[in-house]
Write a protein that holds these residues in place. Sequence first.
Motif, PDB file in Angstrom:
ATOM      1  N   THR A  30       0.850  -1.193   0.000  1.00 46.80           N
ATOM      2  CA  THR A  30       0.000   0.000   0.000  1.00 46.80           C
ATOM      3  C   THR A  30       0.885   1.242   0.000  1.00 46.80           C
ATOM      4  OG1 THR A  30      -0.106   0.070   2.409  1.00 46.80           O
ATOM      5  CG2 THR A  30      -1.858  -1.142   1.278  1.00 46.80           C
ATOM      6  N   VAL A  31       0.353   2.300  -0.534  1.00 48.04           N
ATOM      7  CA  VAL A  31       1.050   3.585  -0.523  1.00 48.04           C
ATOM      8  C   VAL A  31       0.062   4.634  -0.037  1.00 48.04           C
ATOM      9  CG1 VAL A  31       2.292   5.314  -1.865  1.00 48.04           C
ATOM     10  CG2 VAL A  31       2.525   2.891  -2.459  1.00 48.04           C
ATOM     11  N   GLU A  32       0.477   5.396   0.939  1.00 50.46           N
ATOM     12  CA  GLU A  32      -0.324   6.500   1.448  1.00 50.46           C
ATOM     13  C   GLU A  32       0.457   7.799   1.233  1.00 50.46           C
ATOM     14  OE1 GLU A  32      -1.377   5.868   5.508  1.00 50.46           O
ATOM     15  OE2 GLU A  32      -2.260   3.911   5.122  1.00 50.46           O
ATOM     16  N   VAL A  33      -0.264   8.875   1.095  1.00 53.96           N
ATOM     17  CA  VAL A  33       0.382  10.166   0.894  1.00 53.96           C
ATOM     18  C   VAL A  33      -0.209  11.188   1.862  1.00 53.96           C
ATOM     19  CG1 VAL A  33       1.074  11.902  -0.795  1.00 53.96           C
ATOM     20  CG2 VAL A  33       0.637   9.557  -1.544  1.00 53.96           C
ATOM     21  N   PRO A  34       0.234  11.150   3.131  1.00 51.27           N
ATOM     22  CA  PRO A  34      -0.193  12.209   4.038  1.00 51.27           C
ATOM     23  C   PRO A  34       0.466  13.517   3.595  1.00 51.27           C
ATOM     24  CG  PRO A  34       1.427  10.805   5.111  1.00 51.27           C
ATOM     25  CD  PRO A  34       1.121  10.180   3.779  1.00 51.27           C
ATOM     26  N   THR A  35      -0.202  14.593   3.825  1.00 54.12           N
ATOM     27  CA  THR A  35       0.308  15.898   3.406  1.00 54.12           C
ATOM     28  C   THR A  35       0.490  16.796   4.616  1.00 54.12           C
ATOM     29  OG1 THR A  35      -0.838  15.666   1.300  1.00 54.12           O
ATOM     30  CG2 THR A  35      -0.133  17.875   1.904  1.00 54.12           C
ATOM     31  N   ALA A  36       1.703  17.309   4.752  1.00 52.76           N
ATOM     32  CA  ALA A  36       1.989  18.269   5.811  1.00 52.76           C
ATOM     33  C   ALA A  36       1.691  19.664   5.272  1.00 52.76           C
ATOM     34  CB  ALA A  36       3.448  18.164   6.242  1.00 52.76           C
ATOM     35  N   VAL A  37       1.025  20.479   6.067  1.00 48.69           N
ATOM     36  CA  VAL A  37       0.693  21.844   5.668  1.00 48.69           C
ATOM     37  C   VAL A  37       1.401  22.800   6.623  1.00 48.69           C
ATOM     38  CG1 VAL A  37      -1.158  23.538   5.403  1.00 48.69           C
ATOM     39  CG2 VAL A  37      -1.515  21.161   4.682  1.00 48.69           C
ATOM     40  N   PHE A  38       2.124  23.752   6.035  1.00 48.75           N
ATOM     41  CA  PHE A  38       2.868  24.732   6.815  1.00 48.75           C
ATOM     42  C   PHE A  38       2.299  26.122   6.527  1.00 48.75           C
ATOM     43  CE2 PHE A  38       5.588  21.143   5.985  1.00 48.75           C
ATOM     44  CZ  PHE A  38       6.130  20.875   7.227  1.00 48.75           C
ATOM     45  N   THR A  39       2.020  26.869   7.575  1.00 48.39           N
ATOM     46  CA  THR A  39       1.488  28.223   7.425  1.00 48.39           C
ATOM     47  C   THR A  39       2.345  29.239   8.180  1.00 48.39           C
ATOM     48  OG1 THR A  39      -0.014  27.876   9.286  1.00 48.39           O
ATOM     49  CG2 THR A  39      -0.881  27.412   7.078  1.00 48.39           C
ATOM     50  N   ASP A  40       3.579  28.843   8.478  1.00 47.28           N
ATOM     51  CA  ASP A  40       4.510  29.736   9.163  1.00 47.28           C
ATOM     52  C   ASP A  40       5.847  29.706   8.428  1.00 47.28           C
ATOM     53  OD1 ASP A  40       5.684  27.321   9.868  1.00 47.28           O
ATOM     54  OD2 ASP A  40       4.997  27.383  11.938  1.00 47.28           O
ATOM     55  N   ALA A  41       6.888  30.173   9.056  1.00 47.31           N
ATOM     56  CA  ALA A  41       8.201  30.276   8.411  1.00 47.31           C
ATOM     57  C   ALA A  41       9.036  29.006   8.500  1.00 47.31           C
ATOM     58  CB  ALA A  41       8.970  31.445   9.029  1.00 47.31           C
TER      59      ALA A  41
END
Length: 95
Positions: A30-41
């Motif tokens: 299986t392959v999963e693609v969690p996504t990290a979201v950055f809203t700072d520096a």
Amino acid sequence: MHARADLIQAPRAARRYRNLLLDAGFHDVTVEVPTAVFTDATMLPMLSGMAEAAREAGAIAGEQAAAWIADQEERPRSGRTFLALPLFVAAGRRE
């Protein structure tokens, strides 16, 4: 993007995760693609590095890189940063 990817030994390895595991005898891959979201520096060094790599590769001029980096530095101060970074995670079972 290509200029930055060329600095990494195997920049497209994640695209091959599934097949690599299958070729190594794993099952139920299986392959999963969690996504990290950055809203700072936090990721500013990575973004600056991308611009510098593009400049070094001749894809953009030094002034363009400097302007883009300045814009990225301003975004956290004005609450306008948004970077989504997908992380490929592959798993399998081998008997």
